[in-house]
Write an enzyme that holds these catalytic residues in place. Structure first.
Site, PDB file in Angstrom:
ATOM      1  N   CYS A   5      -6.353   1.699   7.300  1.00  0.00           N
ATOM      2  CA  CYS A   5      -6.171   2.363   5.996  1.00  0.00           C
ATOM      3  C   CYS A   5      -5.519   1.382   5.020  1.00  0.00           C
ATOM      4  CB  CYS A   5      -5.282   3.595   6.118  1.00  0.00           C
ATOM      5  SG  CYS A   5      -5.835   4.774   7.346  1.00  0.00           S
ATOM      6  N   GLY A  64       2.787   8.516   5.751  1.00  0.00           N
ATOM      7  CA  GLY A  64       4.056   8.150   6.364  1.00  0.00           C
ATOM      8  C   GLY A  64       3.890   7.184   7.517  1.00  0.00           C
ATOM      9  N   GLU A  68       2.925  -2.316   1.174  1.00  0.00           N
ATOM     10  CA  GLU A  68       1.591  -2.629   1.727  1.00  0.00           C
ATOM     11  C   GLU A  68       1.585  -4.011   2.382  1.00  0.00           C
ATOM     12  OE1 GLU A  68      -1.037  -0.832   1.957  1.00  0.00           O
ATOM     13  OE2 GLU A  68      -0.824   0.779   0.498  1.00  0.00           O
TER      14      GLU A  68
HETATM   15  P1  TGC Z   1      -1.383  -6.358  15.981  1.00  0.00           P
HETATM   16  O1  TGC Z   1      -1.084  -6.608  17.414  1.00  0.00           O
HETATM   17  O2  TGC Z   1      -1.874  -7.497  15.138  1.00  0.00           O
HETATM   18  O3  TGC Z   1      -2.452  -5.174  15.869  1.00  0.00           O
HETATM   19  C1  TGC Z   1      -2.274  -3.947  16.560  1.00  0.00           C
HETATM   20  C2  TGC Z   1      -3.630  -3.316  16.756  1.00  0.00           C
HETATM   21  O4  TGC Z   1      -4.216  -3.036  15.489  1.00  0.00           O
HETATM   22  C3  TGC Z   1      -5.463  -3.737  15.339  1.00  0.00           C
HETATM   23  N1  TGC Z   1      -5.539  -4.158  13.939  1.00  0.00           N
HETATM   24  C4  TGC Z   1      -6.344  -3.604  13.052  1.00  0.00           C
HETATM   25  N2  TGC Z   1      -7.275  -2.642  13.175  1.00  0.00           N
HETATM   26  C5  TGC Z   1      -7.942  -2.282  12.063  1.00  0.00           C
HETATM   27  N3  TGC Z   1      -7.703  -2.820  10.857  1.00  0.00           N
HETATM   28  C6  TGC Z   1      -6.771  -3.782  10.702  1.00  0.00           C
HETATM   29  N4  TGC Z   1      -6.510  -4.286   9.502  1.00  0.00           N
HETATM   30  C7  TGC Z   1      -6.033  -4.217  11.822  1.00  0.00           C
HETATM   31  N5  TGC Z   1      -5.054  -5.118  12.042  1.00  0.00           N
HETATM   32  C8  TGC Z   1      -4.756  -5.069  13.335  1.00  0.00           C
HETATM   33  C9  TGC Z   1      -5.360  -4.897  16.311  1.00  0.00           C
HETATM   34  O5  TGC Z   1      -6.641  -5.340  16.693  1.00  0.00           O
HETATM   35  C10 TGC Z   1      -4.624  -4.247  17.465  1.00  0.00           C
HETATM   36  O6  TGC Z   1      -5.535  -3.425  18.155  1.00  0.00           O
HETATM   37  P2  TGC Z   1      -5.390  -3.205  19.733  1.00  0.00           P
HETATM   38  O7  TGC Z   1      -6.561  -2.350  20.072  1.00  0.00           O
HETATM   39  O8  TGC Z   1      -5.431  -4.583  20.348  1.00  0.00           O
HETATM   40  O9  TGC Z   1      -4.077  -2.510  19.951  1.00  0.00           O
HETATM   41  O10 TGC Z   1      -0.105  -5.698  15.307  1.00  0.00           O
HETATM   42  P3  TGC Z   1       1.358  -6.245  15.103  1.00  0.00           P
HETATM   43  O11 TGC Z   1       2.282  -5.185  15.598  1.00  0.00           O
HETATM   44  O12 TGC Z   1       1.497  -7.644  15.657  1.00  0.00           O
HETATM   45  O13 TGC Z   1       1.500  -6.271  13.506  1.00  0.00           O
HETATM   46  C11 TGC Z   1       0.754  -7.128  12.707  1.00  0.00           C
HETATM   47  C12 TGC Z   1       1.210  -6.973  11.235  1.00  0.00           C
HETATM   48  C13 TGC Z   1       2.629  -7.508  11.063  1.00  0.00           C
HETATM   49  C14 TGC Z   1       0.249  -7.798  10.412  1.00  0.00           C
HETATM   50  C15 TGC Z   1       1.158  -5.484  10.791  1.00  0.00           C
HETATM   51  O14 TGC Z   1       2.046  -4.720  11.495  1.00  0.00           O
HETATM   52  C16 TGC Z   1       1.400  -5.308   9.330  1.00  0.00           C
HETATM   53  O15 TGC Z   1       0.484  -5.376   8.528  1.00  0.00           O
HETATM   54  N6  TGC Z   1       2.696  -5.033   8.900  1.00  0.00           N
HETATM   55  C17 TGC Z   1       3.002  -4.674   7.507  1.00  0.00           C
HETATM   56  C18 TGC Z   1       3.262  -3.187   7.421  1.00  0.00           C
HETATM   57  C19 TGC Z   1       2.744  -2.575   6.143  1.00  0.00           C
HETATM   58  O16 TGC Z   1       1.940  -3.174   5.435  1.00  0.00           O
HETATM   59  N7  TGC Z   1       3.157  -1.363   5.865  1.00  0.00           N
HETATM   60  C20 TGC Z   1       2.670  -0.666   4.726  1.00  0.00           C
HETATM   61  C21 TGC Z   1       3.122   0.772   4.741  1.00  0.00           C
HETATM   62  S1  TGC Z   1       2.205   1.807   3.631  1.00  0.00           S
HETATM   63  C22 TGC Z   1       2.727   1.339   2.107  1.00  0.00           C
HETATM   64  O17 TGC Z   1       3.443   0.414   1.916  1.00  0.00           O
HETATM   65  C23 TGC Z   1       2.219   2.143   0.986  1.00  0.00           C
HETATM   66  S2  TGC Z   1       2.755   1.648  -0.583  1.00  0.00           S
HETATM   67  C24 TGC Z   1       1.596   2.526  -1.403  1.00  0.00           C
HETATM   68  C25 TGC Z   1       1.649   2.564  -2.828  1.00  0.00           C
HETATM   69  O18 TGC Z   1       2.541   3.257  -3.409  1.00  0.00           O
HETATM   70  O19 TGC Z   1       0.706   2.005  -3.426  1.00  0.00           O
HETATM   71  P1  FAD Z   2      11.509  -5.478   6.249  1.00  0.00           P
HETATM   72  O1  FAD Z   2      10.348  -5.319   7.170  1.00  0.00           O
HETATM   73  O2  FAD Z   2      12.859  -5.177   6.773  1.00  0.00           O
HETATM   74  O3  FAD Z   2      11.486  -6.980   5.672  1.00  0.00           O
HETATM   75  C1  FAD Z   2      12.639  -7.601   5.092  1.00  0.00           C
HETATM   76  C2  FAD Z   2      12.306  -9.085   4.882  1.00  0.00           C
HETATM   77  O4  FAD Z   2      12.039  -9.704   6.141  1.00  0.00           O
HETATM   78  C3  FAD Z   2      11.041  -9.296   4.027  1.00  0.00           C
HETATM   79  O5  FAD Z   2      11.225 -10.404   3.192  1.00  0.00           O
HETATM   80  C4  FAD Z   2       9.963  -9.600   5.052  1.00  0.00           C
HETATM   81  O6  FAD Z   2       8.901 -10.405   4.528  1.00  0.00           O
HETATM   82  C5  FAD Z   2      10.785 -10.350   6.100  1.00  0.00           C
HETATM   83  N1  FAD Z   2      10.151 -10.287   7.408  1.00  0.00           N
HETATM   84  C6  FAD Z   2       9.975  -9.204   8.213  1.00  0.00           C
HETATM   85  N2  FAD Z   2       9.314  -9.547   9.317  1.00  0.00           N
HETATM   86  C7  FAD Z   2       9.048 -10.865   9.232  1.00  0.00           C
HETATM   87  C8  FAD Z   2       8.385 -11.810  10.064  1.00  0.00           C
HETATM   88  N3  FAD Z   2       7.814 -11.455  11.226  1.00  0.00           N
HETATM   89  N4  FAD Z   2       8.313 -13.098   9.646  1.00  0.00           N
HETATM   90  C9  FAD Z   2       8.853 -13.480   8.458  1.00  0.00           C
HETATM   91  N5  FAD Z   2       9.486 -12.631   7.624  1.00  0.00           N
HETATM   92  C10 FAD Z   2       9.579 -11.346   8.018  1.00  0.00           C
HETATM   93  N6  FAD Z   2       5.571   2.898   3.265  1.00  0.00           N
HETATM   94  C11 FAD Z   2       4.772   3.920   3.700  1.00  0.00           C
HETATM   95  O7  FAD Z   2       4.560   4.090   4.899  1.00  0.00           O
HETATM   96  N7  FAD Z   2       4.200   4.775   2.796  1.00  0.00           N
HETATM   97  C12 FAD Z   2       4.384   4.669   1.466  1.00  0.00           C
HETATM   98  O8  FAD Z   2       3.819   5.458   0.695  1.00  0.00           O
HETATM   99  C13 FAD Z   2       5.231   3.626   0.985  1.00  0.00           C
HETATM  100  N8  FAD Z   2       5.503   3.530  -0.349  1.00  0.00           N
HETATM  101  C14 FAD Z   2       6.429   2.612  -0.781  1.00  0.00           C
HETATM  102  C15 FAD Z   2       6.838   2.622  -2.116  1.00  0.00           C
HETATM  103  C16 FAD Z   2       7.810   1.734  -2.560  1.00  0.00           C
HETATM  104  C17 FAD Z   2       8.279   1.773  -3.966  1.00  0.00           C
HETATM  105  C18 FAD Z   2       8.348   0.767  -1.658  1.00  0.00           C
HETATM  106  C19 FAD Z   2       9.362  -0.241  -2.103  1.00  0.00           C
HETATM  107  C20 FAD Z   2       7.952   0.759  -0.335  1.00  0.00           C
HETATM  108  C21 FAD Z   2       7.000   1.689   0.127  1.00  0.00           C
HETATM  109  N9  FAD Z   2       6.635   1.741   1.481  1.00  0.00           N
HETATM  110  C22 FAD Z   2       5.811   2.743   1.935  1.00  0.00           C
HETATM  111  C23 FAD Z   2       7.300   0.876   2.452  1.00  0.00           C
HETATM  112  C24 FAD Z   2       6.800  -0.571   2.457  1.00  0.00           C
HETATM  113  O9  FAD Z   2       5.551  -0.674   3.057  1.00  0.00           O
HETATM  114  C25 FAD Z   2       7.857  -1.420   3.168  1.00  0.00           C
HETATM  115  O10 FAD Z   2       8.967  -1.513   2.297  1.00  0.00           O
HETATM  116  C26 FAD Z   2       7.331  -2.796   3.535  1.00  0.00           C
HETATM  117  O11 FAD Z   2       6.317  -2.711   4.524  1.00  0.00           O
HETATM  118  C27 FAD Z   2       8.449  -3.721   4.024  1.00  0.00           C
HETATM  119  O12 FAD Z   2       9.261  -3.094   4.970  1.00  0.00           O
HETATM  120  P2  FAD Z   2      10.866  -3.119   4.803  1.00  0.00           P
HETATM  121  O13 FAD Z   2      11.183  -2.673   3.427  1.00  0.00           O
HETATM  122  O14 FAD Z   2      11.424  -2.359   5.944  1.00  0.00           O
HETATM  123  O15 FAD Z   2      11.259  -4.647   4.895  1.00  0.00           O
END
Ligand code: TGC
Ligand code: FAD
Length: 396
Positions: free
Chosen positions: A246, A137, A371
């Site tokens: 992760c 989460g 992701e």
């Molecule tokens: P930022 O200031 O860049 O970084 C914050 C702190 O984190 C450190 N860091 C990392 N450490 C380890 N590994 C990495 N890959 C790291 N990337 C950054 C960084 O050095 C910093 O550390 P510190 O000590 O200086 O505090 O963070 P930001 O807030 O500007 O965000 C950067 C950004 C936008 C790239 C990041 O927030 C991001 O990747 N956003 C996307 C969120 C996302 O991918 N969510 C996924 C949720 S899980 C999911 O979707 C599961 S789907 C699963 C499935 O069903 O397969």
């Molecule tokens: P938003 O962040 O609201 O983005 C909306 C739009 O704005 C996107 O086009 C995005 O690219 C754009 N945008 C946002 N910020 C910027 C920026 N700085 N610059 C330019 N464009 C930007 N999450 C978990 O934690 N655990 C899970 O197990 C998990 N499973 C998932 C399973 C499914 C089927 C789906 C659909 C999602 C899942 N997620 C999970 C959540 C997923 O990681 C988020 O949907 C994803 O990170 C995008 O967040 P959001 O949907 O809130 O979109």
């Protein structure tokens, strides 16, 4: 019943770079998928249910924590084997791969890397067999791409903490036994907590109405004054970097997985182009069909080489977050394009469940968003090459 005739395209002889162990892992995963999953996946997709009876089988083929050491019940395989398993699963269905990659990279990985010895002993062996299922989460209703803004929080109360907040879009949450939950303490520092099913005030309602990833279960996590023992906090790392690390592991698996979906679409399109007759000849004899197939195999081959090299870098502990982002972004994009082109090659038949392209196409719309969205990965590459983060804008 339709038969699953999948064979993997290998235009540049990648098989020669695989070890015997890699091939054994691949053969076992493929045989299991063909026998147990292919016959039922369309039905699960149509009914929008995750086929839970497959969970023990996923454990048996090593899909849960492939790289977790044997001392904690894992198979102790390398990163390329992990990728190969994700590829074999997603070439059948992204939802199947999702379940395995969440369990592996988002639940077992943080427990292994940041958990106490007690956490590892208690959870990892059962997660490896599928006796327990976990979820992760991070995302909240108002914080998706920007998880650092999360609201979910906990306050100390004796030997416990009191957790409040909500997570959304959580894969596997409706049936998970344990959730790795990221929440802020009273100082605003992010920590990982192991929240177990049955804790009072913790609920996991399923989300309905998905038109993508239908064979995967997605839900919320709701915390209403949940009392969590302090001993359930992961002691090894805090801060946003903990969950983001992760994601590196999960995104790596997705890069392999999405490529699997592309390979499956190409495999079917090539076969169909040789069998389907129009104007008295196989449609594969038309230049426009050949153009589609030639471009597909070119993109698949480039992605295979990128992904294999990334696997080598992961094995050496050298792959960077930005390198993983590039592979996830590229492979999901080419897979979506290939699914669309393969669907066109199948004409009207391409929109039926007789073939898997349409299901892959719909699934990949989730994969391109979760992701880290496609554009967030572009910005990660942009930041890496320029040194300038372009995620946030000052609107004052
Ligand atoms: P930022 O200031 O860049 O970084 C914050 C702190 O984190 C450190 N860091 C990392 N450490 C380890 N590994 C990495 N890959 C790291 N990337 C950054 C960084 O050095 C910093 O550390 P510190 O000590 O200086 O505090 O963070 P930001 O807030 O500007 O965000 C950067 C950004 C936008 C790239 C990041 O927030 C991001 O990747 N956003 C996307 C969120 C996302 O991918 N969510 C996924 C949720 S899980 C999911 O979707 C599961 S789907 C699963 C499935 O069903 O397969
Ligand atoms: P938003 O962040 O609201 O983005 C909306 C739009 O704005 C996107 O086009 C995005 O690219 C754009 N945008 C946002 N910020 C910027 C920026 N700085 N610059 C330019 N464009 C930007 N999450 C978990 O934690 N655990 C899970 O197990 C998990 N499973 C998932 C399973 C499914 C089927 C789906 C659909 C999602 C899942 N997620 C999970 C959540 C997923 O990681 C988020 O949907 C994803 O990170 C995008 O967040 P959001 O949907 O809130 O979109």
């Amino acid at each position: 019943m339709k038969t699953d005739q999948y064979t993997h395209p290998d235009y540049y002889g990648l098989d020669e770079l695989y070890s015997d162990e890699h091939k054994l892992v691949r053969d076992a995963a493929r045989a299991w998928v063909k026998k147990e999953v292919s016959p039922i996946i369309d039905d699960s997709y149509e009914k929008a249910v995750f086929p839970k009876h497959l969970i023990p089988g996923l454990g048996e083929i090593g899909a849960f924590g492939p790289y977790i050491p044997e001392e904690y019940g894992g198979p102790g395989l390398d990163q390329i084997s992990y990728g190969i398993i994700m590829q074999e699963l997603e070439r059948c269905d992204s939802g199947l791969r999702s379940t395995a990659s969440v369990q592996s990279s988002l639940v077992m990985y943080p427990i292994w890397k940041y958990g106490s010895e007690e956490h590892k002993q208690k959870f990892l062996p059962k997660l490896a067999t599928g006796e327990m299922v976990g979820c992760f989460g991070l995302t909240e209703p108002d914080f998706g791409s920007n998880p650092g803004g999360m609201i979910t929080n906990f306050k100390e109360d004796g030997d416990d903490v009191i957790l409040n907040g909500a997570k959304m879009w959580i894969s596997n949450s409706p049936f998970a036994d344990v959730a790795v939950v990221w929440a802020k303490n009273e100082e605003g520092r992010i920590h990982g907590l192991l929240v177990e099913r049955g804790m009072e005030g913790f609920s996991t309602p399923e989300m309905h109405g998905k038109l993508s990833l239908r064979a995967s279960s997605t839900g919320e996590l709701i915390f209403d004054n949940v009392r969590v023992p302090k001993s359930n906090i992961l002691p090894g790392r805090s801060g946003l970097g903990a969950p983001l690390s992760c994601l590196d592991s999960a995104r790596y698996g997705i890069a392999w997985g999405a490529l699997g979906a592309a390979m499956d679409c190409y495999d079917q399109a090539l076969r169909y182009s040789q069998e389907r007759i129009q104007f008295d000849v196989p449609i594969g004899s038309f230049q426009l069909i050949q153009k589609k197939l030639a471009e597909m195999i070119t993109e698949i081959t480039k992605a295979q080489l990128l992904t294999f090299r990334l696997g080598q870098l992961r094995n050496e502990g050298k792959a960077t977050t930005a390198q993983i982002s590039m592979a996830k972004r590229n492979n999901v994009e080419i897979a979506l394009n290939i699914a669309r082109e393969a669907r066109q090659i199948h004409g009207g038949m391409g929109i039926t469940s007789e073939y898997s392209m349409m299901r892959h196409m719909a699934n990949l719309e989730s994969v391109i968003t979760y992701e880290g969205t496609h554009d967030i990965h572009l910005l990660i590459t942009g930041m890496d090459v320029t040194g300038i983060p372009a995620f946030a804008r000052d609107m004052t």
